[in-house]
Design a protein around this motif. Sequence first.
Motif, short mmCIF file in Angstrom:
data_model
loop_
_atom_site.label_atom_id
_atom_site.label_comp_id
_atom_site.label_asym_id
_atom_site.label_seq_id
_atom_site.Cartn_x
_atom_site.Cartn_y
_atom_site.Cartn_z
N MET A 13 0.66 -1.19 -0.28
CA MET A 13 0.12 0.00 -0.07
C MET A 13 0.84 1.20 -0.08
O MET A 13 0.67 2.25 -0.51
N ALA A 14 1.99 1.23 0.78
CA ALA A 14 2.82 2.23 0.75
C ALA A 14 3.34 2.62 -0.69
O ALA A 14 3.47 3.89 -0.99
N ILE A 15 3.84 1.53 -1.15
CA ILE A 15 4.40 2.04 -2.66
C ILE A 15 3.27 2.63 -3.78
O ILE A 15 3.59 3.56 -4.29
N VAL A 16 2.11 1.77 -3.61
CA VAL A 16 1.17 2.15 -4.61
C VAL A 16 0.62 3.54 -4.29
O VAL A 16 0.40 4.56 -5.13
N ALA A 17 0.30 3.80 -2.88
CA ALA A 17 -0.15 5.17 -2.63
C ALA A 17 0.70 6.26 -2.65
O ALA A 17 0.35 7.17 -3.05
N GLY A 18 2.02 5.81 -2.30
CA GLY A 18 3.15 6.99 -2.56
C GLY A 18 3.19 7.34 -3.77
O GLY A 18 3.33 8.51 -4.16
N LEU A 19 3.25 6.36 -4.88
CA LEU A 19 3.60 6.68 -6.19
C LEU A 19 2.42 7.42 -6.88
O LEU A 19 2.58 8.41 -7.69
N GLY A 23 -0.23 8.91 -5.28
CA GLY A 23 -0.40 9.94 -4.46
C GLY A 23 0.54 11.42 -4.99
O GLY A 23 0.39 12.43 -5.15
N SER A 24 1.99 10.75 -5.33
CA SER A 24 3.04 11.67 -5.50
C SER A 24 2.59 12.26 -7.07
O SER A 24 3.00 13.41 -7.31
N ILE A 81 4.62 18.54 -0.31
CA ILE A 81 3.25 18.52 0.54
C ILE A 81 2.22 17.77 -0.29
O ILE A 81 1.27 17.17 0.19
N GLY A 82 2.20 18.01 -1.51
CA GLY A 82 1.07 17.69 -2.39
C GLY A 82 1.19 16.14 -2.66
O GLY A 82 0.03 15.55 -2.69
N SER A 83 2.26 15.71 -2.66
CA SER A 83 2.73 14.29 -2.80
C SER A 83 2.17 13.76 -1.25
O SER A 83 1.30 12.40 -1.40
#
Length: 87
Positions: free
Chosen positions: A32-38, A40-41, A64-66
């Motif tokens: 979830m961290a990889i998917v949400a981070g990429l 979202g970023s 901040i937007g990421s």
Amino acid sequence: MLIIGLILFGMLIGAGAQLVLGREGGSVDWTMAIVAGLVGSFVGGLLISLLAGDGIELRASGIIGSLVGALIVTALWRWLAGRSKAA
């Protein structure tokens, strides 16, 4: 090296989003961290950077937007997962 850096940045942003929203089970879900981070970023970071007039450079507005984008993706992911378990 750029791709590895983007993935690591996405992981950090995604893990930060999970820490802000509270971790389920006491640990970070790295998928979830990889998917949400990429995601979202890309969405949040790009949108906020362009709206702020910074272009596509690494600035505070993009970071901040990421984080905001990753928070939205993480919250949506958890909401959808909760709905599918309840059904």
